[in-house]
Design a protein around this motif. Structure first.
Motif, PDB file in Angstrom:
ATOM      1  N   UNK A   1       0.845  -1.186   0.000  1.00 62.28           N
ATOM      2  CA  UNK A   1       0.000   0.000   0.000  1.00 62.28           C
ATOM      3  C   UNK A   1       0.882   1.239   0.000  1.00 62.28           C
ATOM      4  N   UNK A   2       0.450   2.256  -0.748  1.00 58.23           N
ATOM      5  CA  UNK A   2       1.242   3.471  -0.914  1.00 58.23           C
ATOM      6  C   UNK A   2       0.725   4.570  -0.002  1.00 58.23           C
ATOM      7  N   UNK A   3      -0.151   5.427  -0.496  1.00 62.91           N
ATOM      8  CA  UNK A   3      -0.571   6.586   0.282  1.00 62.91           C
ATOM      9  C   UNK A   3      -1.560   6.249   1.383  1.00 62.91           C
ATOM     10  N   UNK A   4      -2.276   5.114   1.239  1.00 64.98           N
ATOM     11  CA  UNK A   4      -3.328   4.767   2.195  1.00 64.98           C
ATOM     12  C   UNK A   4      -3.676   3.296   2.009  1.00 64.98           C
TER      13      UNK A   4
ATOM     14  N   UNK B   1     -15.550   8.532  -9.947  1.00 68.63           N
ATOM     15  CA  UNK B   1     -14.823   7.602  -9.102  1.00 68.63           C
ATOM     16  C   UNK B   1     -14.548   8.247  -7.765  1.00 68.63           C
ATOM     17  N   UNK B   2     -13.963   7.481  -6.868  1.00 69.21           N
ATOM     18  CA  UNK B   2     -13.673   7.970  -5.527  1.00 69.21           C
ATOM     19  C   UNK B   2     -12.177   7.967  -5.261  1.00 69.21           C
ATOM     20  N   UNK B   3     -11.726   8.959  -4.527  1.00 70.40           N
ATOM     21  CA  UNK B   3     -10.310   9.115  -4.208  1.00 70.40           C
ATOM     22  C   UNK B   3      -9.860   8.070  -3.196  1.00 70.40           C
ATOM     23  N   UNK B   4      -8.543   7.861  -3.141  1.00 70.88           N
ATOM     24  CA  UNK B   4      -7.988   6.999  -2.098  1.00 70.88           C
ATOM     25  C   UNK B   4      -8.172   7.635  -0.725  1.00 70.88           C
ATOM     26  N   UNK B   5      -8.238   8.960  -0.684  1.00 73.93           N
ATOM     27  CA  UNK B   5      -8.438   9.696   0.558  1.00 73.93           C
ATOM     28  C   UNK B   5      -9.907   9.562   0.985  1.00 73.93           C
TER      29      UNK B   5
ATOM     30  N   UNK C   1     -11.521  10.559   3.513  1.00 73.10           N
ATOM     31  CA  UNK C   1     -12.140  11.772   4.045  1.00 73.10           C
ATOM     32  C   UNK C   1     -12.679  12.669   2.940  1.00 73.10           C
ATOM     33  N   UNK C   2     -12.122  12.566   1.728  1.00 72.84           N
ATOM     34  CA  UNK C   2     -12.532  13.417   0.622  1.00 72.84           C
ATOM     35  C   UNK C   2     -13.742  12.858  -0.128  1.00 72.84           C
ATOM     36  N   UNK C   3     -14.101  11.637   0.141  1.00 72.06           N
ATOM     37  CA  UNK C   3     -15.163  11.005  -0.643  1.00 72.06           C
ATOM     38  C   UNK C   3     -16.520  11.666  -0.428  1.00 72.06           C
TER      39      UNK C   3
END
Length: 259
Positions: free
Chosen positions: A37-40, A163-167, A169-171
């Motif tokens: 896993x990279x950023x999250x 689509x939805x971000x990996x973040x 909280x931003x979804x």
């Protein structure tokens, strides 16, 4: 400016590279190896990603040794030709590791200009369905040998892809933007691959695509394909908005929360 001869050569190389990476991914589909896993925890990278990138980069270095490379998994190379390859060896990794057959290899070639890098060739290869979308600046967009020209539809007949971000909280922000548009369009689809979504806009399978928290390798090839098919594509920060030119002014303020 890139010559017509070089544009043709770059398109052929991009197709060869995308298909090579696609064969590697198809061979590993269902047995993708270790996932890191990279950023999250929502942002996976598999052994298959890295294997595809290695094959693509090896071919590009052999065919175009003077060109630069910008690759998602870090196989970057500084060139001296004024051209740069931007590649996503597996766009749609969450789909891929989940066994969902919607993912691709994305390969773009960019030229360096006074205003920065500009994509001039794009190839998006879908190995599962053996579909190759390709385009070169000023030459039109194609699916295989079939030229793509986006259809003209009013907003109430549009299919919106997002689509939805990996973040995580931003979804919520993304959901609110999609919810605002959902009542005005025919349908909404969450696809999971920016490169394929932009190619599908070119093919008329969906009409509008909006997403943010994207990177250059996500959209560089798809931008050329969608634009050459007659769509308007705007990149604002990390936001991508692709739409019919006659609708983009109406849509732009409605997606302004993204980016």
């Amino acid at each position: 400016m890139v010559s017509d001869v070089e544009l043709d050569d770059c398109r052929l190389v991009a197709e060869e590279a995308a298909r090579l990476g696609g064969r590697e991914l198809l061979r590993r589909f269902g047995d993708h190896g270790r996932v890191d896993y990279k950023s999250a925890p929502t942002d996976p990278v598999s052994e298959a990603d890295r294997a595809s990138e290695a094959r693509v980069v090896e071919l590009l270095r052999a065919r175009r040794p003077d060109d630069g490379i910008l690759a998602e998994e870090g196989s970057d190379h500084v060139g001296r030709s004024g051209l740069r390859w931007v590649l996503d060896p597996l766009d749609g990794t969450v789909n891929y590791v989940s066994g969902i057959p919607f993912w691709c290899v994305s390969v773009a070639c960019e030229e360096q200009t006074e205003d920065g890098w500009r994509p001039v060739v794009g190839v998006v290869h879908d190995p599962i369905h053996d579909e190759t979308f390709h385009a070169a600046r000023g030459r039109g967009a194609y699916l295989g040998d079939t030229r793509l020209v986006r259809p003209v539809r009013p907003l109430d007949q549009v299919t919106l892809a997002s689509g939805y971000a990996y973040d995580v909280a931003h979804r919520g922000v993304q959901s609110a933007v999609v919810a605002d548009l959902a009542g005005d369009v025919r349908g909404v689809r969450m696809l999971g691959s920016t490169a394929l979504a932009l190619s599908w806009v070119a093919a008329g399978r969906c009409d509008v695509y909006v997403e943010d928290h994207t990177f250059r390798w996500d959209w560089a090839a798809g931008l050329v394909i969608a634009t050459e098919a007659g769509a308007a594509v705007e990149i604002s920060g990390s936001r991508v908005l692709a739409a019919p030119p006659e609708l983009i002014d109406e849509l732009r303020p409605r997606v302004a929360a993204l980016g």
